[in-house]
Design a protein around this motif. Structure first.
Motif, PDB file in Angstrom:
ATOM      1  N   LEU A   4      -7.343  -9.052  17.820  1.00  0.00           N
ATOM      2  CA  LEU A   4      -7.720  -9.971  16.644  1.00  0.00           C
ATOM      3  C   LEU A   4      -6.853 -11.098  15.955  1.00  0.00           C
ATOM      4  CD1 LEU A   4      -8.931  -7.148  14.573  1.00  0.00           C
ATOM      5  CD2 LEU A   4     -10.340  -8.697  15.253  1.00  0.00           C
ATOM      6  N   ILE A   5      -5.297 -10.852  16.566  1.00  0.00           N
ATOM      7  CA  ILE A   5      -4.357 -12.125  16.803  1.00  0.00           C
ATOM      8  C   ILE A   5      -4.343 -13.223  17.558  1.00  0.00           C
ATOM      9  CG2 ILE A   5      -1.648 -12.708  16.682  1.00  0.00           C
ATOM     10  CD1 ILE A   5      -1.348  -9.622  15.821  1.00  0.00           C
ATOM     11  N   VAL A   6      -4.813 -12.754  19.048  1.00  0.00           N
ATOM     12  CA  VAL A   6      -5.302 -13.897  19.659  1.00  0.00           C
ATOM     13  C   VAL A   6      -6.342 -14.919  18.928  1.00  0.00           C
ATOM     14  CG1 VAL A   6      -6.592 -14.696  21.819  1.00  0.00           C
ATOM     15  CG2 VAL A   6      -4.789 -12.854  21.395  1.00  0.00           C
ATOM     16  N   ILE A  10      -7.532 -18.779  17.882  1.00  0.00           N
ATOM     17  CA  ILE A  10      -8.090 -19.997  18.077  1.00  0.00           C
ATOM     18  C   ILE A  10      -8.903 -20.397  16.780  1.00  0.00           C
ATOM     19  CG2 ILE A  10     -10.568 -19.967  19.474  1.00  0.00           C
ATOM     20  CD1 ILE A  10      -8.880 -17.211  21.605  1.00  0.00           C
ATOM     21  N   VAL A  11      -9.460 -19.489  15.880  1.00  0.00           N
ATOM     22  CA  VAL A  11     -10.122 -19.717  14.968  1.00  0.00           C
ATOM     23  C   VAL A  11      -9.460 -20.658  14.355  1.00  0.00           C
ATOM     24  CG1 VAL A  11     -11.169 -18.793  12.760  1.00  0.00           C
ATOM     25  CG2 VAL A  11     -11.714 -17.365  14.638  1.00  0.00           C
ATOM     26  N   ARG A  12      -8.147 -20.467  13.695  1.00  0.00           N
ATOM     27  CA  ARG A  12      -6.843 -22.088  13.107  1.00  0.00           C
ATOM     28  C   ARG A  12      -7.206 -23.145  13.746  1.00  0.00           C
ATOM     29  NH1 ARG A  12      -2.223 -23.808  14.128  1.00  0.00           N
ATOM     30  NH2 ARG A  12      -0.869 -24.588  11.707  1.00  0.00           N
ATOM     31  N   VAL A  13      -7.672 -23.709  15.005  1.00  0.00           N
ATOM     32  CA  VAL A  13      -7.732 -24.256  15.564  1.00  0.00           C
ATOM     33  C   VAL A  13      -8.658 -24.318  15.397  1.00  0.00           C
ATOM     34  CG1 VAL A  13      -7.146 -25.324  17.884  1.00  0.00           C
ATOM     35  CG2 VAL A  13      -5.964 -23.476  17.193  1.00  0.00           C
ATOM     36  N   TRP A  14      -9.725 -24.110  15.388  1.00  0.00           N
ATOM     37  CA  TRP A  14     -11.719 -24.222  15.044  1.00  0.00           C
ATOM     38  C   TRP A  14     -11.764 -24.709  14.175  1.00  0.00           C
ATOM     39  CZ3 TRP A  14     -13.667 -24.924  19.561  1.00  0.00           C
ATOM     40  CH2 TRP A  14     -15.208 -25.397  19.720  1.00  0.00           C
ATOM     41  N   SER A  67     -18.931 -13.148  15.932  1.00  0.00           N
ATOM     42  CA  SER A  67     -19.610 -12.224  16.891  1.00  0.00           C
ATOM     43  C   SER A  67     -17.578 -12.095  17.569  1.00  0.00           C
ATOM     44  CB  SER A  67     -20.213 -13.080  18.168  1.00  0.00           C
ATOM     45  OG  SER A  67     -21.773 -13.035  17.692  1.00  0.00           O
ATOM     46  N   ALA A  68     -17.156 -12.439  18.329  1.00  0.00           N
ATOM     47  CA  ALA A  68     -15.951 -11.850  19.210  1.00  0.00           C
ATOM     48  C   ALA A  68     -15.313 -10.536  17.433  1.00  0.00           C
ATOM     49  CB  ALA A  68     -15.039 -12.816  18.843  1.00  0.00           C
ATOM     50  N   ASP A  69     -15.585 -10.886  16.348  1.00  0.00           N
ATOM     51  CA  ASP A  69     -14.039 -10.988  15.169  1.00  0.00           C
ATOM     52  C   ASP A  69     -15.528  -9.361  15.096  1.00  0.00           C
ATOM     53  OD1 ASP A  69     -12.760 -10.418  13.075  1.00  0.00           O
ATOM     54  OD2 ASP A  69     -14.839 -11.039  11.479  1.00  0.00           O
ATOM     55  N   ARG A  70     -16.956  -9.359  14.876  1.00  0.00           N
ATOM     56  CA  ARG A  70     -17.422  -7.954  14.551  1.00  0.00           C
ATOM     57  C   ARG A  70     -17.657  -7.296  16.068  1.00  0.00           C
ATOM     58  NH1 ARG A  70     -22.067 -11.566  14.515  1.00  0.00           N
ATOM     59  NH2 ARG A  70     -21.904 -12.711  12.500  1.00  0.00           N
ATOM     60  N   ALA A  71     -17.438  -7.416  16.872  1.00  0.00           N
ATOM     61  CA  ALA A  71     -16.846  -6.969  18.449  1.00  0.00           C
ATOM     62  C   ALA A  71     -15.437  -5.989  18.144  1.00  0.00           C
ATOM     63  CB  ALA A  71     -17.328  -7.632  19.239  1.00  0.00           C
ATOM     64  N   PHE A  72     -14.541  -7.036  17.908  1.00  0.00           N
ATOM     65  CA  PHE A  72     -13.768  -6.146  17.962  1.00  0.00           C
ATOM     66  C   PHE A  72     -13.248  -5.507  17.104  1.00  0.00           C
ATOM     67  CE2 PHE A  72     -11.709 -10.199  20.355  1.00  0.00           C
ATOM     68  CZ  PHE A  72     -12.041  -9.681  21.260  1.00  0.00           C
ATOM     69  N   SER A  75     -15.917  -2.511  17.371  1.00  0.00           N
ATOM     70  CA  SER A  75     -15.911  -1.448  18.912  1.00  0.00           C
ATOM     71  C   SER A  75     -14.965  -1.282  19.350  1.00  0.00           C
ATOM     72  CB  SER A  75     -17.296  -1.642  19.167  1.00  0.00           C
ATOM     73  OG  SER A  75     -16.907  -3.506  19.850  1.00  0.00           O
ATOM     74  N   THR A  76     -15.121  -0.784  20.865  1.00  0.00           N
ATOM     75  CA  THR A  76     -13.948  -1.022  21.803  1.00  0.00           C
ATOM     76  C   THR A  76     -13.905  -2.119  22.540  1.00  0.00           C
ATOM     77  OG1 THR A  76     -14.236   1.298  22.336  1.00  0.00           O
ATOM     78  CG2 THR A  76     -12.483   0.578  20.448  1.00  0.00           C
ATOM     79  N   PRO A  77     -14.305  -3.491  22.754  1.00  0.00           N
ATOM     80  CA  PRO A  77     -14.560  -4.342  23.865  1.00  0.00           C
ATOM     81  C   PRO A  77     -13.909  -3.927  24.440  1.00  0.00           C
ATOM     82  CG  PRO A  77     -14.992  -5.224  22.096  1.00  0.00           C
ATOM     83  CD  PRO A  77     -14.523  -3.857  21.836  1.00  0.00           C
ATOM     84  N   ASN A  78     -13.646  -4.318  25.692  1.00  0.00           N
ATOM     85  CA  ASN A  78     -12.304  -4.592  26.835  1.00  0.00           C
ATOM     86  C   ASN A  78     -12.131  -5.888  26.486  1.00  0.00           C
ATOM     87  OD1 ASN A  78     -10.990  -6.290  28.533  1.00  0.00           O
ATOM     88  ND2 ASN A  78     -11.973  -5.682  30.496  1.00  0.00           N
ATOM     89  N   PRO A  79     -10.907  -6.715  25.566  1.00  0.00           N
ATOM     90  CA  PRO A  79     -10.608  -7.983  25.063  1.00  0.00           C
ATOM     91  C   PRO A  79     -10.782  -8.785  25.862  1.00  0.00           C
ATOM     92  CG  PRO A  79      -8.670  -5.458  24.591  1.00  0.00           C
ATOM     93  CD  PRO A  79      -9.960  -5.472  25.510  1.00  0.00           C
TER      94      PRO A  79
END
Length: 89
Positions: A4-6, A10-14, A67-72, A75-79
């Motif tokens: 979530l920190i990473v 990315i969101v900040r730049v976007w 989508s990435a935010d929701r997934a993290f 659930s526990t996806p492979n980051p």
């Protein structure tokens, strides 16, 4: 590093690209950079980067980030794998 920190970096730049894209052509490069919280010495390069993106790309990028935010969070996806797929989009 926590996924979530990473993702937040990315969101900040976007978000900066979104703000910059909305002001390009309406304000000076330094004003655009200041509004997006980009250092003044990067203003010209930042404005050039903003011009490279179409609105459709920026909106699509936000969808992928959400989508990435929701997934993290749900659930526990492979980051590493998730970021690889996300960045390839």
């Amino acid at each position: 590093m926590e996924p979530l920190i990473v993702l937040s970096r990315i969101v900040r730049v976007w978000r900066q690209l979104f703000v910059g894209k909305s002001l390009v052509g309406k304000r000076s490069a330094k004003d655009v950079a200041a509004a997006a919280l980009v250092p003044a010495w990067k203003a010209d390069d930042f404005v050039a980067s903003c011009k490279k993106f179409e609105w459709k790309q920026i909106a699509g990028g936000f969808r992928v980030l959400l989508s990435a935010d929701r997934a993290f969070k749900s659930s526990t996806p492979n980051p590493e794998g998730y970021f690889d797929v996300m960045l390839s989009k």
